[in-house]
Design an enzyme around this catalytic site. Structure first.
Site, PDB file in Angstrom:
ATOM      1  N   CYS A   9       0.836  -1.207   0.000  1.00  0.00           N
ATOM      2  CA  CYS A   9       0.000   0.000   0.000  1.00  0.00           C
ATOM      3  C   CYS A   9       0.868   1.253   0.000  1.00  0.00           C
ATOM      4  CB  CYS A   9      -0.913  -0.008   1.220  1.00  0.00           C
ATOM      5  SG  CYS A   9      -1.950   1.461   1.370  1.00  0.00           S
ATOM      6  N   CYS A  13      -0.327   4.103   2.162  1.00  0.00           N
ATOM      7  CA  CYS A  13      -0.041   3.883   3.585  1.00  0.00           C
ATOM      8  C   CYS A  13       1.419   4.184   3.915  1.00  0.00           C
ATOM      9  CB  CYS A  13      -0.328   2.430   3.974  1.00  0.00           C
ATOM     10  SG  CYS A  13      -1.975   1.830   3.584  1.00  0.00           S
ATOM     11  N   ASP A  14       2.350   3.764   3.048  1.00  0.00           N
ATOM     12  CA  ASP A  14       3.769   3.718   3.411  1.00  0.00           C
ATOM     13  C   ASP A  14       4.703   4.597   2.585  1.00  0.00           C
ATOM     14  OD1 ASP A  14       3.076   1.833   5.327  1.00  0.00           O
ATOM     15  OD2 ASP A  14       3.375   0.144   3.961  1.00  0.00           O
TER      16      ASP A  14
END
Length: 307
Positions: A135, A138-139
């Site tokens: 993701c 997300c990261d």
């Protein structure tokens, strides 16, 4: 046979939030999941959940669970093996410690989530959360000024690459075919980025690293030649597998296997509500999963009241 008003299947952020809201409303509910925590437990660091920047995924999941338990939520670690509609109620089959039991619920909040498709190559599982991610939204922030690889050739992979290209020093897109499956406009936009490098007809065969990702071993599909590409992170974007097998005969499912439901969580099956990554939605994040859990309890409460 035990009976309850709401059976919540899945203990990720969506399911646990549903358990919290059900407890607040003093609704008889039980949370069911074999492995508490959901996908978020795999994240090394979560920095986009409001007020808890930098928390580990495991710690965030435990915070959700502790909150639910403190509110009085009932949680049972068990495998849900079947969900059947019997008149206006749901019969749920559970398997725990080699024994089978049954639960009857007036409605179900289904929050079993999705699983990312894996490459199934050496190093992937061991380094997940330590340089291997599924993701970018997300990261990506953890890879500012670093070199990363994105594996995949669809819209998701190209979108991930676009997100990363605004942060990372260099983004390699590794795709097993000679053309992308993504929309042409997206491909053109991403490939024009100065820091994006395309590696077509190429597949990863191993992810290399000690405590974190250091490189990825690649093989060219045409020549068979292999090379080691030094990277700080590998983003796998080869699709998702929604866990909808238990309800696929009860509710309408879209072409990709997701339960068709809007933000209310209401599905085509009366009394069945879908929350989190398992439902059709634009953005799959912890914060949207939590919102789904709350909305589903509200919808379930209205359903129970109208009954």
């Amino acid at each position: 046979m035990r009976q309850t008003d709401i059976a919540i299947v899945g203990s990720g952020p969506a399911g646990l939030t549903a358990a919290i809201y059900a407890a607040r409303e003093q609704i008889d509910a039980i949370l069911l999941d074999e492995y508490p925590g959901g996908q978020i437990a795999q994240a090394d660091i979560v920095d986009n959940y409001p007020a808890l920047a930098g928390i580990s995924g495991d710690a965030l999941g435990e915070a959700f669970r502790s909150h639910a338990v403190e509110m009085g939520a009932v949680c049972q670690e068990t495998m849900v093996t079947a969900i059947e509609k019997n008149g206006s109620r749901f019969d749920i089959c559970l398997h725990d410690d080699a024994a089978e039991s049954h639960l009857q619920a007036n409605c179900v909040i289904y929050a079993a989530g999705c699983q990312h498709r894996h490459l199934n190559i050496a190093g992937e599982e061991r380094l997940t959360g330590h340089g291997v991610s599924y993701c970018a939204s997300c990261d990506a922030a953890f890879y500012s000024g670093k070199v990363v690889a994105v594996v995949g050739g669809g819209d998701t992979a190209l979108s991930e690459a676009w997100t990363l290209s605004r942060i990372a020093k260099t983004v390699y897109i590794i795709h097993r075919r000679d053309t992308f499956r993504a929309a042409a406009k997206l491909v053109n936009t991403v490939s024009r980025r100065e820091n994006v490098r395309l590696m077509l007809d190429t597949v990863p065969v191993e992810i290399i690293g000690g405590q974190s990702v250091e490189a990825v071993q690649l093989r060219n599909q045409v020549s068979g030649e292999q090379q080691r590409l030094a990277v700080d992170g590998v983003f796998v974007a080869v699709g998702m597998l929604p866990d909808t097998k238990l309800v696929s005969r009860l509710a309408d499912i879209d072409a990709h296997g997701y339960i068709i439901a809007d933000e209310t969580g209401v599905t085509s099956c009366p009394g069945l509500f879908a929350a989190g990554d398992v439902r059709t939605k634009q953005l799959r994040q912890v914060v949207t999963a939590a919102a789904d859990g709350a909305n589903c309890v509200w919808s379930a409460e209205q359903y129970l009241r109208n009954r």
